[in-house]
Write an enzyme that holds these catalytic residues in place. Structure first.
Site, mmCIF file in Angstrom:
data_model
loop_
_atom_site.group_PDB
_atom_site.id
_atom_site.type_symbol
_atom_site.label_atom_id
_atom_site.label_comp_id
_atom_site.label_asym_id
_atom_site.label_seq_id
_atom_site.Cartn_x
_atom_site.Cartn_y
_atom_site.Cartn_z
ATOM 1 N N ARG A 47 -10.362 9.409 51.971
ATOM 2 C CA ARG A 47 -10.178 7.961 51.737
ATOM 3 C C ARG A 47 -10.088 7.204 53.045
ATOM 4 O O ARG A 47 -10.609 6.106 53.202
ATOM 5 C CB ARG A 47 -8.896 7.722 50.918
ATOM 6 C CG ARG A 47 -8.978 8.227 49.482
ATOM 7 C CD ARG A 47 -7.667 8.018 48.742
ATOM 8 N NE ARG A 47 -7.387 6.624 48.502
ATOM 9 C CZ ARG A 47 -6.330 5.971 48.947
ATOM 10 N NH1 ARG A 47 -5.412 6.619 49.652
ATOM 11 N NH2 ARG A 47 -6.157 4.703 48.690
ATOM 12 N N LYS A 79 7.074 5.293 19.514
ATOM 13 C CA LYS A 79 6.269 5.825 18.403
ATOM 14 C C LYS A 79 4.858 6.190 18.902
ATOM 15 O O LYS A 79 4.271 7.193 18.483
ATOM 16 C CB LYS A 79 6.190 4.805 17.255
ATOM 17 C CG LYS A 79 5.223 5.205 16.121
ATOM 18 C CD LYS A 79 5.626 6.524 15.486
ATOM 19 C CE LYS A 79 4.923 6.936 14.223
ATOM 20 N NZ LYS A 79 3.517 6.774 14.055
ATOM 21 N N ALA A 125 0.882 -1.168 0.000
ATOM 22 C CA ALA A 125 0.000 0.000 0.000
ATOM 23 C C ALA A 125 0.922 1.222 0.000
ATOM 24 O O ALA A 125 2.147 1.076 -0.098
ATOM 25 C CB ALA A 125 -0.910 -0.028 1.211
ATOM 26 N N HIS A 181 5.136 9.410 20.616
ATOM 27 C CA HIS A 181 5.277 10.414 19.537
ATOM 28 C C HIS A 181 3.893 10.820 19.041
ATOM 29 O O HIS A 181 3.580 12.003 18.897
ATOM 30 C CB HIS A 181 6.124 9.826 18.402
ATOM 31 C CG HIS A 181 6.034 10.567 17.107
ATOM 32 N ND1 HIS A 181 4.926 10.484 16.273
ATOM 33 C CD2 HIS A 181 6.893 11.419 16.491
ATOM 34 C CE1 HIS A 181 5.114 11.248 15.213
ATOM 35 N NE2 HIS A 181 6.300 11.831 15.315
ATOM 36 N N ASN A 182 3.055 9.829 18.795
ATOM 37 C CA ASN A 182 1.727 10.140 18.275
ATOM 38 C C ASN A 182 0.871 10.867 19.317
ATOM 39 O O ASN A 182 0.093 11.756 18.974
ATOM 40 C CB ASN A 182 1.020 8.860 17.813
ATOM 41 C CG ASN A 182 1.484 8.434 16.435
ATOM 42 O OD1 ASN A 182 2.606 8.731 16.042
ATOM 43 N ND2 ASN A 182 0.646 7.742 15.707
ATOM 44 N N HIS A 195 -8.386 3.736 54.347
ATOM 45 C CA HIS A 195 -7.283 3.495 53.406
ATOM 46 C C HIS A 195 -5.934 3.975 53.931
ATOM 47 O O HIS A 195 -4.931 3.828 53.246
ATOM 48 C CB HIS A 195 -7.595 4.163 52.061
ATOM 49 C CG HIS A 195 -8.776 3.555 51.357
ATOM 50 N ND1 HIS A 195 -8.831 2.217 51.057
ATOM 51 C CD2 HIS A 195 -9.948 4.089 50.929
ATOM 52 C CE1 HIS A 195 -9.987 1.954 50.457
ATOM 53 N NE2 HIS A 195 -10.686 3.071 50.374
ATOM 54 N N SER A 212 7.680 7.200 11.334
ATOM 55 C CA SER A 212 6.850 8.407 11.255
ATOM 56 C C SER A 212 7.253 9.271 10.071
ATOM 57 O O SER A 212 8.412 9.317 9.688
ATOM 58 C CB SER A 212 6.982 9.238 12.526
ATOM 59 O OG SER A 212 6.243 10.433 12.369
ATOM 60 N N GLY A 213 6.262 9.964 9.550
ATOM 61 C CA GLY A 213 6.539 10.914 8.475
ATOM 62 C C GLY A 213 5.513 10.875 7.370
ATOM 63 O O GLY A 213 5.637 11.619 6.398
ATOM 64 N N MET A 259 2.333 3.372 2.112
ATOM 65 C CA MET A 259 3.516 3.461 2.985
ATOM 66 C C MET A 259 4.555 2.411 2.588
ATOM 67 O O MET A 259 5.749 2.702 2.512
ATOM 68 C CB MET A 259 3.121 3.265 4.458
ATOM 69 C CG MET A 259 2.431 4.441 5.107
ATOM 70 S SD MET A 259 3.463 5.930 5.213
ATOM 71 C CE MET A 259 4.563 5.526 6.574
ATOM 72 N N GLY A 260 4.087 1.196 2.340
ATOM 73 C CA GLY A 260 4.988 0.102 1.969
ATOM 74 C C GLY A 260 5.694 0.375 0.655
ATOM 75 O O GLY A 260 6.913 0.211 0.544
ATOM 76 N N ARG A 295 -11.008 15.497 20.449
ATOM 77 C CA ARG A 295 -11.426 14.858 19.192
ATOM 78 C C ARG A 295 -12.718 14.066 19.430
ATOM 79 O O ARG A 295 -13.623 14.096 18.595
ATOM 80 C CB ARG A 295 -10.335 13.909 18.668
ATOM 81 C CG ARG A 295 -9.121 14.620 18.129
ATOM 82 C CD ARG A 295 -8.287 13.660 17.270
ATOM 83 N NE ARG A 295 -6.970 14.195 17.005
ATOM 84 C CZ ARG A 295 -6.096 13.612 16.192
ATOM 85 N NH1 ARG A 295 -6.399 12.495 15.562
ATOM 86 N NH2 ARG A 295 -4.903 14.146 15.991
ATOM 87 N N GLU A 313 1.895 14.265 19.162
ATOM 88 C CA GLU A 313 1.341 14.797 17.900
ATOM 89 C C GLU A 313 -0.109 15.266 18.118
ATOM 90 O O GLU A 313 -0.490 16.360 17.686
ATOM 91 C CB GLU A 313 1.426 13.685 16.842
ATOM 92 C CG GLU A 313 0.734 13.957 15.530
ATOM 93 C CD GLU A 313 0.807 12.731 14.595
ATOM 94 O OE1 GLU A 313 1.900 12.151 14.429
ATOM 95 O OE2 GLU A 313 -0.238 12.345 14.033
HETATM 96 C C1 6PG Z 1 3.225 9.576 11.696
HETATM 97 C C2 6PG Z 1 1.798 9.751 12.079
HETATM 98 C C3 6PG Z 1 0.945 8.665 11.529
HETATM 99 C C4 6PG Z 1 -0.508 9.034 11.571
HETATM 100 C C5 6PG Z 1 -1.195 8.465 12.768
HETATM 101 C C6 6PG Z 1 -2.172 9.326 13.467
HETATM 102 O O1 6PG Z 1 4.004 9.647 12.614
HETATM 103 O O2 6PG Z 1 3.530 9.424 10.513
HETATM 104 O O3 6PG Z 1 1.671 9.742 13.464
HETATM 105 O O4 6PG Z 1 1.278 7.511 12.195
HETATM 106 O O5 6PG Z 1 -0.723 10.371 11.367
HETATM 107 O O6 6PG Z 1 -1.810 7.311 12.262
HETATM 108 O O7 6PG Z 1 -3.366 9.305 12.802
HETATM 109 P P1 6PG Z 1 -4.753 9.676 13.461
HETATM 110 O O8 6PG Z 1 -4.757 11.160 13.631
HETATM 111 O O9 6PG Z 1 -5.721 9.226 12.409
HETATM 112 O O10 6PG Z 1 -4.929 8.922 14.720
#
Ligand code: 6PG
Length: 486
Positions: free
Chosen positions: A452, A189, A18, A192-193, A458, A135-136, A20-21, A294, A196
């Site tokens: 508590r 990772k 797909a 990281h997300n 407790h 990531s990227g 990314m791959g 969200r 993000e």
């Molecule tokens: C990355 C991104 C990538 C993607 C996530 C978050 O580092 O390339 O984090 O992994 O953007 O899947 O996506 P969602 O916002 O849909 O949760």
């Protein structure tokens, strides 16, 4: 099939073609010394990739046996399939055709606990399993992502030159490092997300304030963000936000942001971060608010039902537009520091819980390019951990402490003003509360301990004596009847 198997000419293979791959496969093929074998469950995808990119010199395989036969030993396969059961299915197939010493790398967004489980199971066959966060996005995959591999040190020896050849480069250094064993790469990772998510929510809150309070148009806010992108806030997310805000809808002529449905999607990695942090007892409140924001946005029925509710809000009139914009910028920067500080706290806690030796400064380094949260200030994080590897909270490092202190009046004005004006700023506000909680001399947690002990015996600890205490709350409460339960 086996009779048509190619000679083992490839030093790396990619399973799952797909976007990314195939982009990672093309990236690999473009680097000197790499020959890439490719396999996809459906042949059409492989065929398309071969036809569109003859320059890549891919070695195609029509089944797993052929794929294994195309790979030099130790065989290395990068799996880029949808995280979950699909990954297990591919691993099961590869384990049948690979041999001890070979390496299977899962480059998807796998849950780190799945990676720990898979690594353990695959290790029993003598094959190495490496969970690698990548990531990227699509562009990063093609041109140079940030790569966070876990797995064994033995596998890293083989993987290092291959991954270094395709990773993004920041200040001459490839954005890849061996994060730690088994699931460490996917754990980092995931964090990281989470960061993000927080970063995106904070930028969205800044936009909302500039628009609703500052009265700026999307195009004007794009200019503000472009300007911010030349300073300490310089980052990929600020850069692309300016571009998103400048986009005009072809059908309506409106700013595109105004015709996009305001319900944010999520694939789950932000929620994983928060769930994991809850288990580890780490307050990642900024990230959590970003995930919840969200969720709230995606509840149309509840939002419609609540629209008639009164806001009791005051008008927020801005007299000095530039000063207001600067307040928002500072609030954003301070909140962003908190988000990263909380993310790194989660990394520290995860490393301790799962027995990983994660070098925090190295993680900040490999996030400087290629990944979604790449930002100028990551260098500051590396410097902070280099100066004090045992730093207990990033926000207390001199550079960050100064940056936050300098932003405090702005940050407080923005959070207070937004509350009075009825504008939601969950990530700005929770980050400020977190900061105030962290620096408080004394917290009302003492009262919670009393509660508590009252209803559940407790017990509590005292500030003036060692031991664990319980009070007979039904007795004469004018005197503290504390009893050491030890
Ligand atoms: C990355 C991104 C990538 C993607 C996530 C978050 O580092 O390339 O984090 O992994 O953007 O899947 O996506 P969602 O916002 O849909 O949760």
């Amino acid at each position: 099939m086996t009779s048509t198997a190619p000679a083992p000419t490839a030093n790396i293979g990619v399973v799952g073609l797909a976007v990314m791959g195939s982009n990672l496969a093309r990236n690999l093929a473009s680097r000197e010394g790499n020959t890439v074998a490719v396999y996809n469950r459906t042949w059409e995808k492989t065929e398309t990739l071969l036809a569109e990119h003859p320059e890549a010199g891919f070695v195609p395989a029509t089944d797993y046996k052929e794929f294994a036969a195309a790979l030099q030993k130790p065989r290395t396969a990068l799996i880029m399939v949808k995280a979950g059961r699909g990954t297990d299915a591919v691993i099961d197939e590869l384990v049948q055709v690979f041999e001890p010493g070979d390496i299977i790398v899962d480059g998807g967004n796998a849950l780190f606990t799945d990676t720990i489980r898979r690594e353990k199971a695959v290790r029993e066959t003598g094959i190495n399993f490496v969970g690698a966060g990548i990531s990227g996005g699509e562009e990063g995959a093609l041109l140079g992502p940030s790569i966070m591999p876990g797995g064994s040190a033995e596998a890293w020896v083989t993987l290092k030159p291959i991954l270094e050849s395709i990773a993004a480069v920041a200040e001459g250094e490839p954005c890849v490092t061996h994060v730690g064993t088994d699931g460490a790469g996917h754990f980092v990772k995931m964090i990281h997300n989470g960061i993000e998510y927080a970063d995106m929510q904070l930028i969205a809150e800044a936009y909302d304030l500039l628009r609703r309070v500052g009265g700026l148009s999307p195009a004007e806010i794009a200019d503000v963000f472009a300007e911010w992108n030349t300073g300490e806030l310089e980052s990929y997310l600020i850069e692309i936000t300016a571009e998103v805000l400048r986009q005009v809808d072809a059908t309506t002529g409106q700013p595109l942001v105004d015709v996009i449905l305001d319900q944010a999607g999520a694939k789950g990695t932000g929620a994983w971060t928060v769930q994991t942090a809850l288990d580890l007892g780490v307050p990642v409140s900024g990230i959590a608010e970003a995930v919840f924001a969200r969720s709230l946005s995606s509840k149309p029925a509840q939002r419609a039902a609540a629209q008639a509710l009164p806001g009791g809000a005051e008008n927020w009139t801005v007299s000095d537009r530039d000063a207001f914009i600067e307040d928002v910028r500072r609030a954003l920067y301070a909140s962003k520091i908190i988000a990263y500080s909380q993310g790194f706290d989660a990394i520290v806690a995860g490393a301790e819980e799962f027995g990983w030796e994660i070098k925090k400064g190295e993680i900040a380094k490999i996030w400087r390019a290629g990944c979604i949260i790449r930002a100028r200030f990551l260098n500051r994080i590396t410097e902070a951990y280099a100066a004090d590897p045992a730093l207990v909270a990033l926000v207390t490092a001199p550079y960050f402490a100064d940056a936050v202190s300098g932003s405090l009046p702005s940050w407080r004005r923005i959070v207070a003003g937004a509350a009075l004006a009825g504008i939601p700023t969950p990530a700005f506000a929770s980050s400020l509360s977190y900061f105030d909680g962290l620096r408080a001399d004394r917290l009302p947690a003492a009262l919670i301990q009393g509660q508590r002990d009252f209803f559940g015996a407790h017990t509590y600890k005292r500030i003036d004596r060692e031991g664990t205490f319980h009070t007979d709350w039904s007795g004469d409460r004018t005197e503290s009847v504390a009893e050491d339960t030890h």
